[in-house]
Design a protein around this motif. Structure first.
Motif, mmCIF file in Angstrom:
data_model
loop_
_atom_site.group_PDB
_atom_site.id
_atom_site.type_symbol
_atom_site.label_atom_id
_atom_site.label_comp_id
_atom_site.label_asym_id
_atom_site.label_seq_id
_atom_site.Cartn_x
_atom_site.Cartn_y
_atom_site.Cartn_z
ATOM 1 N N VAL A 214 -11.681 -15.404 13.452
ATOM 2 C CA VAL A 214 -12.041 -13.995 13.084
ATOM 3 C C VAL A 214 -10.887 -13.765 12.014
ATOM 4 O O VAL A 214 -11.059 -13.149 10.946
ATOM 5 C CB VAL A 214 -11.987 -13.195 14.177
ATOM 6 N N VAL A 215 -9.530 -14.288 12.306
ATOM 7 C CA VAL A 215 -8.280 -13.828 11.241
ATOM 8 C C VAL A 215 -8.606 -14.599 10.099
ATOM 9 O O VAL A 215 -8.244 -14.194 9.055
ATOM 10 C CB VAL A 215 -7.216 -14.098 12.122
ATOM 11 N N VAL A 216 -8.887 -15.849 10.285
ATOM 12 C CA VAL A 216 -9.361 -16.596 9.016
ATOM 13 C C VAL A 216 -10.278 -16.020 8.164
ATOM 14 O O VAL A 216 -10.042 -15.773 6.849
ATOM 15 C CB VAL A 216 -9.869 -18.105 9.265
ATOM 16 N N LEU A 217 -11.362 -15.261 8.793
ATOM 17 C CA LEU A 217 -12.383 -14.791 8.115
ATOM 18 C C LEU A 217 -11.852 -13.419 7.523
ATOM 19 O O LEU A 217 -12.409 -13.144 6.202
ATOM 20 C CB LEU A 217 -13.638 -14.440 8.984
ATOM 21 N N ILE A 218 -11.096 -12.698 8.109
ATOM 22 C CA ILE A 218 -10.551 -11.320 7.591
ATOM 23 C C ILE A 218 -9.845 -11.668 6.207
ATOM 24 O O ILE A 218 -9.971 -10.795 5.233
ATOM 25 C CB ILE A 218 -9.614 -10.656 8.544
ATOM 26 N N MET A 219 -9.090 -12.757 6.329
ATOM 27 C CA MET A 219 -8.280 -13.224 5.256
ATOM 28 C C MET A 219 -9.351 -13.433 3.918
ATOM 29 O O MET A 219 -8.994 -13.105 2.773
ATOM 30 C CB MET A 219 -7.374 -14.405 5.595
ATOM 31 N N GLY A 220 -10.138 -14.166 4.457
ATOM 32 C CA GLY A 220 -11.020 -14.595 3.189
ATOM 33 C C GLY A 220 -11.836 -13.403 2.541
ATOM 34 O O GLY A 220 -12.374 -13.432 1.514
ATOM 35 N N CYS A 221 -12.069 -12.238 3.540
ATOM 36 C CA CYS A 221 -12.852 -11.176 2.846
ATOM 37 C C CYS A 221 -11.948 -10.184 2.514
ATOM 38 O O CYS A 221 -12.641 -9.173 1.851
ATOM 39 C CB CYS A 221 -13.773 -10.466 4.184
ATOM 40 N N CYS A 222 -10.618 -10.510 2.217
ATOM 41 C CA CYS A 222 -9.757 -9.290 1.740
ATOM 42 C C CYS A 222 -9.727 -9.368 0.109
ATOM 43 O O CYS A 222 -10.163 -10.383 -0.434
ATOM 44 C CB CYS A 222 -8.346 -9.706 2.091
#
Length: 362
Positions: A113-121
């Motif tokens: 989830v945190v990797v995806l949050i970074m990717g969506c920033c």
């Protein structure tokens, strides 16, 4: 941030039993597991440094605005092909890359989830400074950063809804719209002043730009150092996250450049799109993570945004160094062009004068 264990009640007997296992200043003890009070020094240091860094960042963005011409900036808004390519990279390539890396390395759901949050920033402002140093299109760089930050208010919830469903409920992720809005304001206002100064006093704008670009380079390094100091106690991180933190920014730079080239953009705009794609707003990612997860969950992935910011900076510096070497040995400078023109003129004169060339023409 919600914590489920901060309101526990303990009797005097249990505290006495655990007094040998826990530090004297522990607020909650359960066997050998303790929760210590928040470090007020760290909190004060964080507030002071955040204020200083915010002011410095505003000054840097003001100086970057001094390199933007209003006519060129508006042309990107009116004919937004470059911005559209950047949009596909920012909210297409990056979230998909984050999703594929999470699957490939089979990391824990909370880490995915945190990797995806970074990717969506959205893109970070550091990309504008690096774009200047690699002779990128500053008008495109700043318009891309502005548009990605603005569009993040809608695209981040959409991307997180699509990609995080297999790991967690998208409702569990708290998006700080106020932080996104502040980032947008902190970007638009200084840049607008810079554009105005460049329009009214172009000679002064060049001086401000040179000073600001140096300050910006120092600021990027300073942010990384400050992050390491403030979160020095959070460096227990999974080896898989170290690998993803290394691959992810490199993939962003490479795929952004490739897509921009396939879309037919010029080389200096390809460099710009590449930097805008790989350099994410890591501060925003850290804010989202802190708002969304409990302390136990944070232990598993809190340092990933800082890890990503370090590697995105390292790769950006490698790109800058490579470009500068290429420019030094393969790109003709203005002086080289003038010398070549003089030689061509001397050859033409020699043909006219029967091969005679004066010493002044050599």
């Amino acid at each position: 941030m919600q914590t489920n264990f901060l309101s526990q009640q303990f009797n005097n007997g249990s505290l006495a039993e655990n007094s040998m296992a826990c530090p004297a200043n522990a607020t909650i003890c359960d066997g050998t597991s303790c929760v210590l009070p928040e470090d007020n020094f760290n909190q004060t240091l964080s507030v002071v440094l955040s204020t200083v860094l915010t002011i410095m960042l505003a000054l840097v963005m003001f100086s970057m605005g001094c390199n933007v011409e209003l006519k060129n900036f508006l042309s990107h808004i009116k004919r937004p092909w470059g911005i559209f390519v950047g949009f596909l990279c920012q909210f297409g390539i990056m979230p998909l890359t984050a999703f594929l890396l999470s699957l490939a390395f089979n990391i824990l759901p909370i880490q995915a989830v945190v990797v995806l949050i970074m990717g969506c920033c959205p893109g970070g402002t550091a990309s504008n400074v690096i774009a200047y140093w690699v002779d990128g299109d500053m008008d495109l760089s700043i318009s891309m950063t502005t548009c990605s930050t603005l569009l993040a208010m809608g695209m981040m919830p959409l991307c997180l809804f699509i990609y995080t469903k297999m790991w967690t409920e998208s409702d569990a992720i708290v998006l700080p719209y106020d932080s996104i809005g502040l980032s947008l304001v902190a970007l638009i206002i200084p840049v607008s002043f810079g554009i105005f100064v460049n329009h009214k006093w172009p000679s002064k704008a060049k001086i401000i730009l040179k000073v600001g670009s140096i300050v910006g380079a120092v600021l990027i390094v300073l942010i990384a150092v400050v992050g390491g100091i403030l979160y020095k106690g959070s460096w227990i991180i999974s080896p898989k996250l170290w690998i993803i933190g290394t691959i992810f920014p490199a993939a962003g730079y490479s795929l952004g450049f490739l897509l921009a080239r396939v879309a037919g953009l010029s080389w200096h705009r390809c460099r710009t799109v590449s930097l805008e794609t790989g350099m994410q707003n890591t501060q925003l990612c850290s804010t989202i993570v802190q708002l969304s997860f409990s302390p136990e969950q944070l232990e598993l992935m809190f340092t990933f945004p800082l890890l990503y910011s370090i590697f995105q900076l390292l790769f950006a510096l490698l790109i800058l160094g490579g470009y500068r070497l290429y420019r030094r040995y393969h790109v003709k400078t203005k002086t080289d062009v003038e010398k070549t023109a003089q030689k061509e003129d001397s050859k033409s004169v020699a043909k006219i004068n029967g091969g005679f060339v004066s010493d002044e023409m050599k």
